[in-house]
Design an enzyme around this catalytic site. Structure first.
Site, short mmCIF file in Angstrom:
data_model
loop_
_atom_site.label_atom_id
_atom_site.label_comp_id
_atom_site.label_asym_id
_atom_site.label_seq_id
_atom_site.Cartn_x
_atom_site.Cartn_y
_atom_site.Cartn_z
N TYR A 183 0.85 -1.20 0.00
CA TYR A 183 0.00 0.00 0.00
C TYR A 183 0.88 1.24 0.00
CZ TYR A 183 -3.58 3.31 1.64
OH TYR A 183 -4.44 4.38 1.78
N ASP A 278 9.45 2.75 -0.35
CA ASP A 278 8.41 3.41 0.45
C ASP A 278 8.70 3.07 1.91
OD1 ASP A 278 6.19 4.18 1.87
OD2 ASP A 278 4.73 3.28 0.50
N LYS A 306 5.05 9.33 9.06
CA LYS A 306 4.84 8.81 10.40
C LYS A 306 5.86 9.31 11.41
CE LYS A 306 2.41 4.75 8.62
NZ LYS A 306 1.04 5.19 8.91
#
Length: 466
Positions: A183, A278, A306
């Site tokens: 994702y 990623d 994050k």
């Protein structure tokens, strides 16, 4: 270091200091599991969620929060501190979601909150450059091997959107390879065989995504290097980049096979394509320099999020200077954001990274995560359940299947109905995991040996009841 459930042979473990608030959490958790279960109720959460469903689609602002795959009542949280959370009914949980990754030094850290208070006195957003952007940029560049220049944005989705646009602009090609179950945010080009909430809810490729947006997105199974070679062979000179989570966290925790990342690095170089990591989830979590430091593989471009915002909305992409100088205003590839580099996110990120850089941080994360995962797997197997899992540093996962799990197809063999029962049982025992079989879990520097012991004891009890 190596991924897995076996010990990694590190010597004596450092003692990570705890704040007084975290110690109080540990004392509170000394209540027996039986005492906790007697008082467990979600009446207020039920009322709040029912009201929310009239106000927001599905009652939430991100799909997995609705508990669709685990059933039961979604929980409305009230406060967090250290490694613990409290819901609006007053229930207390040991938290292994960590705001889905950012809370690596613990929730509501006193030093971070104090720094944010000082920053807020000066203002929350300027819409203009601030010196804090330079500070965090220097920290990121010095830590992450692939990054020579960085652009801050507001989310992981934005970072991945920007990095793919950049890869296409730099190479003059349009096709991109991604991996099934990975994702990279909810942008149109990535909603092809995606993980995270798409996998959790069993959704097909999302309605509203035009064919043209995904036409140039090619997919391969994770850990299948032959499939990648075949895609390059059948699309010669057309592939701009390969993007992947170097350790998958959005199909559950899936580590790369030995040599997989090395082969991707070689294939992309041989074909004049870019390798994009990623690291929104793995950045500053597997090691201070992310997965690329941990595995010793340097990609061309990297996305982050994050942790570098310390719990505030943030994202970033960066890489080689010659590539990054394509980004406006230095170059022709346009990307912008009003709140990008805002002083609050920069402050929280700076103070989070300072803490992570202290000696022993990652050794401690590896120690407590190994104890957690090994304890859960041992408890499950002793109770007669098929279960497998693994960890690296402060990231982990487990599946209700004998395994091994090398890709999304393997992950889908997991007994999701059993996971749902396990999940609800653990909630009643005061343990909060991600409400999906297909999401990784996270530990933090605030998790204590008491937290781990309580969690394993809870798992032993719940496994016996399944």
């Amino acid at each position: 270091m190596a991924a897995g459930v076996a010990g990694v042979g590190l010597p004596s473990w450092p003692s990570i200091p705890r704040s007084r608030s975290s110690c109080c959490c540990a004392v509170k958790m000394a209540l027996s599991l039986d005492e906790k279960k007697k008082t467990y109720t979600l009446t207020k959460s039920q009322e709040a969620f029912n009201a929310a469903k009239e106000l927001m689609p599905g009652g939430v602002n991100s799909p997995v929060r609705a508990f669709k795959s685990v059933g039961g009542q979604p929980i409305v949280m009230d406060s967090v501190k250290g490694s613990h959370m409290w819901d609006i009914d007053g229930n207390e949980y040991i938290d292994y979601v960590g705001s889905w990754g950012p809370a690596i030094i613990g929730h509501a850290d006193d030093e971070v909150l104090a720094a944010l208070g000082e920053t807020m006195e000066k203002g929350t957003s300027f819409g203009a450059p601030c010196l804090l952007e330079n500070v965090l940029a220097e920290m990121v560049i010095s830590a992450v091997p692939s990054i020579e220049m960085v652009r801050f944005v507001n989310s992981g989705t934005e970072a991945c959107m920007g990095v793919i646009r950049l890869a296409r602009a730099f190479t003059g090609r349009e096709k991109v390879i991604k991996f099934e179950g990975c994702y990279h945010g909810h942008a149109d080009p990535f909603l092809v065989k995606a993980g995270s909430g798409v996998a959790t809810l069993g959704l097909p490729d999302s309605p509203g995504v035009p064919r043209g947006a995904t036409f140039e997105t090619l997919t391969a199974p994770f850990n299948d290097i032959s499939a990648v070679k075949n895609l390059f062979e059948s699309n010669k000179g057309e592939i701009a980049a390969v993007i992947l989570e170097p350790v998958v966290g959005n199909s559950g925790f899936i580590a790369p096979k030995p040599g997989f990342l090395d082969e991707l690095r070689k294939i992309t170089k041989d074909n004049d394509a870019l390798l994009v990591f990623d690291e929104v989830m793995t950045g500053f979590r597997l090691a201070y320099g992310g997965a690329q430091e941990y595995f010793g593989i340097t990609p061309d471009l990297t996305t982050l999020g994050k942790i570098i915002g310390g719990g505030l909305p943030v994202g970033a992409y960066g890489g080689r200077r010659d590539i990054m100088e394509m980004v406006a205003p230095a170059g022709p590839m346009y990307q912008a954001g009003t709140l990008s580099g805002n002083p609050l996110a920069m402050t929280a990120g700076i103070h989070t990274l300072k803490r992570l850089k202290e000696p022993g941080s990652y050794e401690y994360l590896n120690k407590i995560t190994s104890e957690l995962v090994e304890g859960i797997l041992d408890a499950g197997k002793k109770a007669g359940h098929g279960i497998c899992g693994g960890y690296i540093s402060g990231m982990f996962g487990f599946f209700f299947t004998e395994g091994p799990v090398y890709n999304f197809e393997d992950a889908k063999k997991s007994d999701t109905a059993k996971f749902a029962r396990f999940y609800r049982g653990m909630l009643e025992e005061g343990v909060y995991f991600a409400p999906s079989q297909f999401e990784a879990g996270f530990t933090s520097l605030a998790h204590s040996s008491v937290d781990i012991q309580q969690t394993v004891e809870a798992a032993e009890k719940v496994f016996r009841q399944l």
